[in-house]
Enzyme design. Structure first.
Site, PDB file in Angstrom:
ATOM      1  N   GLY A 170       0.825  -0.664   0.307  1.00  0.00           N
ATOM      2  CA  GLY A 170       0.466  -0.411   0.131  1.00  0.00           C
ATOM      3  C   GLY A 170       0.708   1.371   0.504  1.00  0.00           C
ATOM      4  O   GLY A 170       0.704   2.413  -0.990  1.00  0.00           O
ATOM      5  N   LYS A 227       8.252  -4.182   4.234  1.00  0.00           N
ATOM      6  CA  LYS A 227       7.859  -3.096   4.497  1.00  0.00           C
ATOM      7  C   LYS A 227       8.796  -2.063   4.057  1.00  0.00           C
ATOM      8  O   LYS A 227       9.172  -1.893   4.962  1.00  0.00           O
ATOM      9  CB  LYS A 227       7.078  -2.506   4.730  1.00  0.00           C
ATOM     10  N   ASP A 239      -9.855  -3.188   4.379  1.00  0.00           N
ATOM     11  CA  ASP A 239      -9.360  -3.547   3.133  1.00  0.00           C
ATOM     12  C   ASP A 239      -9.279  -5.310   3.817  1.00  0.00           C
ATOM     13  O   ASP A 239      -8.259  -5.449   3.486  1.00  0.00           O
ATOM     14  CB  ASP A 239      -8.129  -2.845   3.475  1.00  0.00           C
TER      15      ASP A 239
END
Ligand SMILES: *[C@@H]1O[C@H](CO)[C@@H](O)[C@H](O)[C@H]1NC(C)=O
Ligand SMILES: *[C@@H]1O[C@H](CO)[C@@H](O)[C@H](O)[C@H]1NC(C)=O
Ligand SMILES: *[C@@H]1O[C@H](CO)[C@@H](O)[C@H](O)[C@H]1NC(C)=O
Ligand SMILES: *[C@@H]1O[C@H](CO)[C@@H](O)[C@H](O)[C@H]1NC(C)=O
Ligand SMILES: *[C@@H]1O[C@H](CO)[C@@H](O)[C@H](O)[C@H]1NC(C)=O
Ligand SMILES: *[C@@H]1O[C@H](CO)[C@@H](O)[C@H](O)[C@H]1NC(C)=O
Ligand SMILES: *[C@@H]1O[C@H](CO)[C@@H](O)[C@H](O)[C@H]1NC(C)=O
Length: 831
Positions: free
Chosen positions: A524, A542, A639
């Site tokens: 994302g 990440k 989500d």
């Protein structure tokens, strides 16, 4: 003239005939009641052939009135069915009538309160009720061209009587069960102490229980009869069958000739009897009793004991077993049963001993396969150290199918006729030397040595790894979350965070300095890399893009959210790193990537068989339940989608990506947002359109996921040659047409268990219902998935035709972030 006279005569005769007919109709009984008819105390319906009658009666010496059905031609007074079993009338003011326009029959008492009613999922304009020749009292739609399409039938609600034609068993799809319950006494038809019912934990078998104690069991069906009912055989009075398919199983019997009447009864003393009517004596004769003798008392001889009614004492231990407490056993206290003389060696030389002429043991903890041969069955049992015995499932035509037991063998008895063969696992020393299954002893010893060597090696290795880990941990947890997190009023969280702060250089090294070859994908808010620390621990990193403001919020959000969460169905954050411009999140590495890599891929989907899928469906539900309810923060994920479900080595699902999650305190369960984030195809309608999100919008996404897992198809971009519906609409259509099973991913056909699949689909449909209030909570979902209770009927799903309102509205959105195959969309503007 003559001619005319003739006509007049005919008309007169016709008139007379009609009058007679009408009179006859009025005086004789009818079998049907129309929508406007009522039945008062004293009125009755009589089946067309005059066998059964329905009306009000008082049992035994009772003064209470009940609505029921009894034999009319024979044995007036033998009641076979009672409507208001639990709610008697104390006077004769009861009235049976239809509730206007509902197709529901209700019994009203003197003060016009409903004390009993039928049940129906449909409403009809013009219902009729009819007492059939079979004794079945049915309600149907008068305009329905199919006369067998019942809205309700009394045959679905057993009392103490099992009539010919009734299905005694279970619908595997809806979970609806038909079973017998005794009356309290001759004067009181309300539910008594005894229940006779199938248990289908293993292979289905009938159990007679009183509360929690089992009194008797029938034995599993062996193709000809239940294993423990040798007297159930071909006869001139009735034929019987056991039907077992993916939709239902039931036991049913039919009369050979209606002139000989027979019924099954569960007496208030807990006896299961078959009675036949003897015209000559005008009485019921006990044709047979399921419990033949003392040996049918459940588990009389204890585990591995065998009961033989012709022996004295009745109980002995099976060959190769000795009483657990010899003193007790000698004194006829057999309940503690028997134990092996020689313990099993598990695989190394174990074999099987054949016992013939027995009633097969309690099959509640069994496993079965209808197509295996006895030889394959033997191999299968030998493979699993917990398998204690096997037998043929079907004894017809030389035997077929396989039944395996995994517990201590209970309630075995010797039968004088129609007994079966049972193969019980035995240690090598208990087997005849001639049996040939015994392995070469030298090889066995060699095997044990090798095993011990391997074990030792394993222990050493584990010790070594542990030590290495501990060293590393000391390095990692040098600092706690520091200053970088503070801004925007999130200071309050600072103290709670117990997240190790990792060193940037360590992470850079672990990921090969963020080499392209280690890149797993784009998340994302930046790329994700695979890495491994020097101690071998594999990680996923990440890395927040330097210039993304959006990403910084999400980064903080994720750190705050997930650092406090601990659940085996949530991905685990190992640590994070904030150093100058760099912001990194370090997770445990999931070697199997995400769910969408499997279910939507033609080849990889074959690797996910049904049990795995069901495991995943359950795991996600538990993870989500934890987020919604059990964690310290209430969290709405917002989500949820297949690409956010990661799979570990054992295919355990882990929910990931908390960049968009929102947390709530106290009793808040939802909010309104101007910033709609989420993924097409997974967003609940009220969220996508009005920006209203709540735990129920997560439930919607979960429902979509379940349907995707079952079908192997994406909701978004779903295509079907026959219609324009999306996956939700397609599932709904199949549900309405009673063709749910067509939804199943062909890749799981071999492994799928229909009741579980059907249940999962229903749960999926319940979760995607249009109105958030109708959707179950995750707590209910977890219960629904694991229980066998009946499920409510789903209402139509939200967004089930792909009219694309979302896409039109969102075409003006100003910001879109791509993540992998799926499409994550973000909208900041007010609508
Ligand atoms: C038996 O017959 C009598 C009259 O013939 C009737 O009143 C009664 O309700 C019938 N049924 C039962 C269950 O007693
Ligand atoms: C039946 O019950 C009602 C309400 O409980 C009561 O008023 C009435 O007296 C009772 N009738 C008889 C005959 O016991
Ligand atoms: C009818 O049933 C209602 C509800 O069970 C009860 O309160 C009432 O007393 C009953 N009336 C009679 C006359 O039995
Ligand atoms: C009628 O159906 C509902 C839901 O399907 C169920 O809860 C209820 O117990 C049923 N009632 C009877 C009398 O079977
Ligand atoms: C049924 O039994 C009756 C009386 O024994 C006999 O007359 C009749 O033929 C039988 N019906 C059939 C179909 O066998
Ligand atoms: C039953 O056994 C057959 C033959 O071994 C096998 O092909 C089949 O997959 C098995 N079925 C189940 C449900 O295990
Ligand atoms: C055997 O049973 C034990 C205890 O119930 C269980 O932990 C183990 O996993 C089982 N082993 C196999 C191979 O099923």
């Amino acid at each position: 003239m003559l001619h005319l006279q003739n006509i007049n005569g005919t008309v007169l005769r016709l008139f007379l005939f009609l009058t007679l007919c009408t009179d006859f109709r009025l005086s004789a009984a009818v079998d049907t009641m129309a929508a406007t008819d009522t039945i008062k105390d004293g009125d009755t319906l009589v089946s067309a052939d005059g066998t059964y009658e329905l009306g009000f009666f008082s049992p035994g010496n009772s003064l209470n009135r009940y609505l029921g059905i009894w034999y009319k031609k024979i044995s007036n007074g033998t009641v076979v069915w009672v409507a208001n079993r639990e709610t008697p009338l104390n006077n004769s003011a009861g009235v049976l009538k239809f509730i206007a326009d509902r197709g529901i029959l209700a019994l009203f008492n003197g003060s016009n309160s409903i004390i009993w009613s039928s049940n129906s999922s449909r409403t009809v304009q013009n219902p009729v009720a009819q007492l059939l020749n079979s004794g079945n009292f049915v309600i149907r739609d008068a305009t329905d061209t199919n006369p067998d399409n019942y809205l309700w039938q009394s045959f679905d609600y057993f009392g103490n009587t099992f009539l010919p034609g009734m299905k005694f068993g279970r619908n595997m799809i809806t979970g609806f069960e038909r079973y017998m319950t005794s009356w309290k006494s001759n004067d009181d038809p309300s539910e008594g102490d005894y229940v006779y019912k199938f248990d289908h934990t293993g292979f289905p078998e009938l159990f007679l229980t009183n509360g929690l104690s089992v009194l008797f069991r029938s034995g599993p069906w062996n193709g000809l009869r239940f294993s423990g009912t040798p007297e159930l055989k071909q006869n001139s009075i009735y034929t019987f069958e056991f039907v077992f398919n993916q939709e239902e199983f039931f036991y049913r019997y039919k009369l050979v000739n209606d002139s000989v009447v027979s019924r099954m009864l569960l007496t208030q003393n807990g006896l299961v009897e078959r009675l036949t009517w003897i015209d000559r004596t005008a009485g019921w004769n006990i044709y047979l009793t399921a419990q033949m003798d003392n040996c049918d008392t459940y588990a009389l001889c204890g585990a591995y004991g065998s009961c033989d009614i012709n022996n004295s004492p009745m109980c002995t231990c099976l060959k190769g077993f000795v009483p657990k407490y010899p003193n007790q056993y000698d004194m006829a206290d057999w309940s503690n049963g028997c134990v092996r003389k020689s313990p099993l060696a598990c695989g190394k030389g174990d074999g099987f001993k054949k016992y013939s002429g027995v009633k097969l043991p309690d099959s509640r903890y069994s496993w079965f396969n209808t197509s295996m041969s006895l030889k394959e069955c033997n191999v299968e049992c030998l493979k699993n150290c917990n398998c204690t015995a096997y037998a043929n499932l079907d004894v017809r035509q030389g035997g077929s199918g396989c039944l395996l037991w995994f517990n201590n063998l209970m309630d075995i008895r010797q039968l004088t006729e129609n007994g079966q063969d049972l193969y019980i696992r035995m240690a090598a020393s208990e087997l005849d030397k001639s049996s040939g299954i015994l392995k070469n002893p030298a090889r066995t010893i060699l095997g044990i040595l090798v095993l011990m060597g391997a074990l030792l090696l394993g222990v050493l290795l584990a010790l070594y790894v542990c030590r290495k880990r501990r060293q590393k941990r000391e390095v990692i947890s040098l600092g706690k979350m520091g200053s970088g997190m503070g801004r925007d009023g999130s200071e309050s969280h600072k103290d709670d965070l117990e997240l190790p702060l990792l060193d940037f250089d360590d992470i850079a090294e672990a990921t090969g300095y963020f080499s392209i070859s280690n890149k797993l994908g784009e998340g994302g808010f930046g790329p994700v890399y695979k890495g491994s620390f020097s101690d071998g621990q594999e990680i996923a990193v990440k890395r927040l893009s330097k210039d993304s403001r959006q990403g910084l919020d999400e980064f903080k959000n994720e750190v705050i959210c997930i650092a406090k969460l601990q659940h085996r169905n949530l991905v685990k954050l190992i640590g994070c790193c904030i150093q100058e411009d760099e912001k990194l999140l370090v997770y445990e590495y999931m070697p199997n990537k995400s769910l969408n890599h499997f279910i939507f891929d033609k080849n990889r989907s074959k690797m996910l068989d049904w049990p795995m899928r069901f495991h995943i469906i359950n795991g996600i539900a538990r993870g989500l339940l934890y987020l919604h309810q059990d964690s310290r923060l209430r969290i709405i994920h917002r989500d949820l989608k297949a690409s956010n479900i990661l799979l570990d080595n054992d295919m355990n699902p882990k929910i990931s990506d908390f960049g968009m999650a929102r947390s709530f305190g106290g009793n808040e369960t939802g909010a309104n947002t101007r910033r709609v984030v989420g993924t097409y195809g997974y967003m609940a309608p009220e969220y996508a359109i009005d920006g209203l999100f709540s735990i129920k919008s997560d439930v919607f996404s979960y429902g979509v996921l379940v349907l995707e897992i079952v079908s192997g198809k994406r909701n978004r971009g779903f295509h079907h040659p026959d219609h324009d519906l999306n996956l939700l609409g397609h599932a709904w259509k199949l549900y309405k047409e009673n063709k749910l099973l067509e939804l199943i991913d062909p890749a799981t056909w071999v492994s799928c268990m229909i009741p579980q699949v059907a249940r999962s689909i229903l749960v999926g449909l319940l979760c995607v219902q249009q109105s958030p209030a109708d959707r179950p909570s995750m707590a209910s979902v977890v219960v629904m998935l694991s229980s066998e209770s009946e499920l409510p009927e789903p209402k139509p799903p939200g967004f089930f035709t792909e009219r694309k309102p979302v896409e039109i509205e969102f075409s003006s959105s100003n910001k879109e972030i791509c993540s992998g195959n799926d499409f994550t969309l973000t909208m900041l503007e007010p609508r």
